[in-house]
Enzyme design. Sequence first.
Site, PDB file in Angstrom:
ATOM      1  N   ALA A 113       0.852  -1.184   0.000  1.00 36.27           N
ATOM      2  CA  ALA A 113       0.000   0.000   0.000  1.00 36.27           C
ATOM      3  C   ALA A 113       0.889   1.235   0.000  1.00 36.27           C
ATOM      4  CB  ALA A 113      -0.883  -0.004   1.241  1.00 36.27           C
TER       5      ALA A 113
ATOM      6  N   GLY B 161       0.548  -5.345   0.684  1.00 35.36           N
ATOM      7  CA  GLY B 161      -0.558  -5.476  -0.266  1.00 35.36           C
ATOM      8  C   GLY B 161      -0.120  -6.058  -1.605  1.00 35.36           C
TER       9      GLY B 161
ATOM     10  N   GLU C  61      -0.113  -9.713  -1.010  1.00 34.82           N
ATOM     11  CA  GLU C  61      -1.532 -10.101  -0.892  1.00 34.82           C
ATOM     12  C   GLU C  61      -2.216 -10.115  -2.252  1.00 34.82           C
ATOM     13  OE1 GLU C  61      -2.257  -7.028   2.037  1.00 34.82           O
ATOM     14  OE2 GLU C  61      -2.753  -8.555   3.530  1.00 34.82           O
TER      15      GLU C  61
ATOM     16  N   GLU D   4       3.784  -5.338   7.385  1.00 37.44           N
ATOM     17  CA  GLU D   4       2.823  -4.420   8.033  1.00 37.44           C
ATOM     18  C   GLU D   4       3.123  -4.176   9.500  1.00 37.44           C
ATOM     19  OE1 GLU D   4       2.068  -6.823   5.916  1.00 37.44           O
ATOM     20  OE2 GLU D   4       0.511  -6.149   4.530  1.00 37.44           O
TER      21      GLU D   4
END
Length: 280
Positions: A86, A131, A134, A154
């Site tokens: 992200a 992300g 992911e 994270e």
Amino acid sequence: MPSSTSASPPTTAQAPQAGTLTLENVIYEKKGGIAYVTLNRPKVLNALNTPTWKDLRTAFEDARDDAAIRGVILTGAGDKAFIAGADISELAQVSAVEAEESSRLGQGVLELVENLGKPVIAAVNGYALGGGCETAMACTIRIAADTARFGQPEVKLGLLPGGGGTQRLPRLVGKGRALQLILSGGMISAQEAYRIGLVNEVVAASDLIARAEAILGEISANAPISVRLSLEAVNKGMDAGEGAGFALEASYFGICAATEDKAEGTSAFLQKRQPQFKGR
Ligand code: DAK
């Protein structure tokens, strides 16, 4: 049937062609039955901000709805990153309300990718972090360049994986290995990702797109309804538990048995010829 033999995806903004959507942060091209989706923010290692999630949604919806598209290749622009997670500058500013909206948006996009009804290959050409890892895990198959690196950092930012990492990672690599990656926030090499089952194959960076195209070519030669329902049975069955999963498989087996393509596939085998599938 895919026919492209290009060794690399488009990596710079290009004049729109027929079958090409113009998006802000994603290059989207369709060639030879394949949709190429390329994250295009190389200056920030293709980090995912809200406009980029929206572009991804637009691209994948088009790929889903275009009957001529048999599969998707997702990769990152440049030679350094697939997706470095992200966008941290956006994360730093986000309010609780915006975070909830962005969570729904991101989860919806990854759900779309995972259940597109067509194979999506993540061609992981560099960092796949947070992300990014992911997003790769939501894809059907992951092929990594030997230079790729994976991780869920994270916890180093005071967060936890919010794009499905706590759920998809243990399903792919087992609970112990997933917890080690998630709790340490550390990175692993492409070879280690292969060893633990996070990626299907590791290839030289220069062969990445050609290998993804070859895999899609192999899948696209098969009966489209069989491919779609197999994907759906595996995805739904993983969540449903074994009993419901077996019941779903039996019912999809019945649906396939009623298709023209099943008649064609079995006849072609018995007549010692190649089948001509129509997706009916
Ligand atoms: N966001 C913003 N900018 C980034 C970035 C990121 N994630 N990653 C890199 N950049 C920028 C750098 O700031 C730098 O910008 P300039 O200084 O040139 O302006 C440029 O990209 C090049 O990066 P580096 O200079 O750092 O390059 P290095 O080779 O030294 O290091 C690196 C590469 C990948 C190891 C490093 O950049 C790095 O650690 N990046 C951050 C990795 C990370 O922590 N990612 C975010 C994890 S949190 C959700 C869905 C998903 C998520 C959350 C919610 N919902 C659906 C709710 C995901 C969360 C995350 O991903």
